[in-house]
Design an enzyme around this catalytic site. Structure first.
Site, PDB file in Angstrom:
ATOM      1  N   LYS A 102     -38.423   4.040 128.518  1.00 18.43           N
ATOM      2  CA  LYS A 102     -38.423   4.477 129.429  1.00 18.43           C
ATOM      3  C   LYS A 102     -40.218   4.192 130.023  1.00 18.43           C
ATOM      4  O   LYS A 102     -40.811   3.877 129.951  1.00 18.43           O
ATOM      5  CB  LYS A 102     -38.664   6.745 129.732  1.00 18.43           C
ATOM      6  CG  LYS A 102     -37.966   6.901 129.974  1.00 18.43           C
ATOM      7  CD  LYS A 102     -36.577   7.168 130.969  1.00 18.43           C
ATOM      8  CE  LYS A 102     -34.682   7.001 130.305  1.00 18.43           C
ATOM      9  NZ  LYS A 102     -34.637   7.895 130.056  1.00 18.43           N
TER      10      LYS A 102
HETATM   11  C1  LIG Z   1     -33.606   9.392 129.305  1.00 20.43           C
HETATM   12  C2  LIG Z   1     -32.870  10.560 130.009  1.00 20.43           C
HETATM   13  C3  LIG Z   1     -32.776  11.021 129.482  1.00 20.43           C
HETATM   14  C4  LIG Z   1     -33.145  11.893 128.265  1.00 20.43           C
HETATM   15  O1  LIG Z   1     -34.244  11.589 127.894  1.00 20.43           O
HETATM   16  P1  LIG Z   1     -34.179  12.585 126.520  1.00 20.43           P
HETATM   17  O2  LIG Z   1     -35.799  12.000 126.166  1.00 20.43           O
HETATM   18  O3  LIG Z   1     -34.063  11.139 125.427  1.00 20.43           O
HETATM   19  O4  LIG Z   1     -33.806  13.145 126.240  1.00 20.43           O
HETATM   20  C5  LIG Z   1     -32.451  12.706 130.389  1.00 20.43           C
HETATM   21  N1  LIG Z   1     -32.230  12.093 131.486  1.00 20.43           N
HETATM   22  C6  LIG Z   1     -32.020  11.063 132.706  1.00 20.43           C
HETATM   23  C7  LIG Z   1     -31.432  10.317 134.144  1.00 20.43           C
HETATM   24  C8  LIG Z   1     -32.599   9.829 132.019  1.00 20.43           C
HETATM   25  O5  LIG Z   1     -31.905   8.442 132.176  1.00 20.43           O
END
Ligand SMILES: *Cc1c(COP(=O)(O)O)cnc(C)c1O
Length: 380
Positions: free
Chosen positions: A188
């Site tokens: 991210k």
């Molecule tokens: C990455 C992502 C998540 C999950 O995030 P985690 O921290 O891995 O639980 C949830 N929703 C979306 C839209 C994502 O891109």
């Protein structure tokens, strides 16, 4: 003799500087005992200030933040939660874990986010929430969704995992719904390795989730080892939060680079005279954080298989392109939710024509050049 292979171009990669290393080292060395929450508190404060919200709770993941938030809203057995069919499973999994049922609606062809008209049509007496996922950092039509939520007395939740840096009519993504959830997974825009954040402006919901997040021990409970309810264990560690503190200090720079990467691709696509395509959409009065540069090539109604041929051609060249999210109603656990006319749904029509382009922090302009020229050779 074969030529030296070019550097592999990763799809995403975090930007880690001496600052992150310095804070993490300090947390590892000193962040114990009475200091074991110092970086967590500091990260939560900085995140609240960035987002413009009253309350934040650092979590071990975005999935965990969604799970606790929905539990606190009383979502449980037999309830329905509406979300877009185009999505990562992380948004849907906690609904299932709560014993509730996800209800998938189609996306809009340009924003790739859920279609408010279909949301309203999907509401039943069992509907307990609408989840607005700001896909790839694009923005949901929040005015429409919040109005629908208000008309029907249903909370709107924002999954802003991909939307740090996205601003809707002056308000940051994640700050507009009943609560918002963020991810700091290594892919991210800002990262703590694994991690997330629960945010809200609702003091009661905050207290509830705070209790849930600490194994059900209420803040005002003075008795030791005395849980008040059965809670969760989705806390972020102080060392992760230390990395988060450095990332949030650099957040504007990190967002700016993602936005620049999208703009550089747009420019290159023009230069290489690639025919018909569209990138992440920025609506009027909005700014997008551009976490992931995506491009839809050709018209999705033509049902090209361009995504597959691009992956076939680019991957062996060390260019790590990825598929656009498959519709959730097409994956194994949710096949019973497949729409009757899937070929009419944008969630089915777009992925074969779309692709995630490498947009790691630190990607070089020559690399964007090389990627675009490879795409042009496949497409043109
Ligand atoms: C990455 C992502 C998540 C999950 O995030 P985690 O921290 O891995 O639980 C949830 N929703 C979306 C839209 C994502 O891109």
């Amino acid at each position: 003799m074969t030529a030296q292979p070019l550097r592999r171009i990763p799809y995403t990669k975090p930007s880690i500087t001496d600052l992150e290393v310095q804070y993490a080292t300090d947390a590892a060395r000193n962040g114990w005992g009475e200091h074991c929450y110092d970086y967590i508190i500091r990260f939560e404060e900085a995140f609240k200030a960035h987002l413009g919200v009253k309350y934040a709770i650092a979590t071990s993941s975005c999935t965990g933040a969604l799970h606790m938030g929905m539990h606190a809203l009383g979502i449980g057995s037999g309830d329905e939660v509406i979300l877009a069919d185009t999505n990562w499973i992380a948004t849907a999994a906690p609904i299932v874990h709560l014993g509730a049922n996800p209800v998938f609606v189609d996306i809009l062809p340009d924003s790739w986010c859920l279609d408010p008209e279909q949301v309203e049509e999907a509401i039943t007496p069992k509907t307990k929430a609408i989840i607005a996922v700001h896909l790839y950092g694009n923005l949901c039509d929040m005015n429409a969704l919040l109005a629908i939520g208000e008309r029907h007395g249903i909370p709107v939740i924002e999954d802003a995992a991909e939307a740090i840096g996205s601003i809707y009519h002056g308000q940051r993504a994640g700050s507009m719904g009943r609560f918002g959830a963020f991810s700091f997974h290594g892919t991210k825009t800002i990262t703590t390795g694994e991690g997330g954040m629960f945010v809200t402006n609702d003091p009661e919901l905050y207290e509830q989730v705070l209790t849930l997040s600490n194994h059900g021990r209420a803040r005002n409970q003075t008795k030791q080892f005395w849980p008040d309810v059965v809670g969760f264990k989705y806390k972020m560690s102080n060392i992760q939060a230390a990395i988060g503190c450095a990332q949030i200090e650099r957040v504007n720079e990190l967002i700016k680079e993602k936005q620049d990467i999208l703009e550089r691709y747009k420019k290159k696509f023009k230069e290489f005279q690639i025919g018909n395509y569209c990138f992440n959409k920025r609506e009027e009065n909005c700014e997008i954080g551009a976490w992931m540069t995506n491009v839809v090539i050709g018209h999705p109604s033509l049902n090209s298989m361009i995504s597959e041929s691009l992956q076939e051609h680019l991957k062996p060249l060390g260019i790590d392109v990825r598929p656009f999210f498959y519709p959730l109603s097409s994956v194994q656990p949710f096949q019973h939710l497949k729409p009757q006319n899937p070929t009419q749904w944008w969630s089915y029509k777009i992925p074969p024509s779309a692709i995630n382009l490498p947009c790691a922090h630190g990607i070089l302009s020559q690399e964007i050049d090389r990627i675009t020229s490879c795409i042009a050779s496949v497409v043109n």
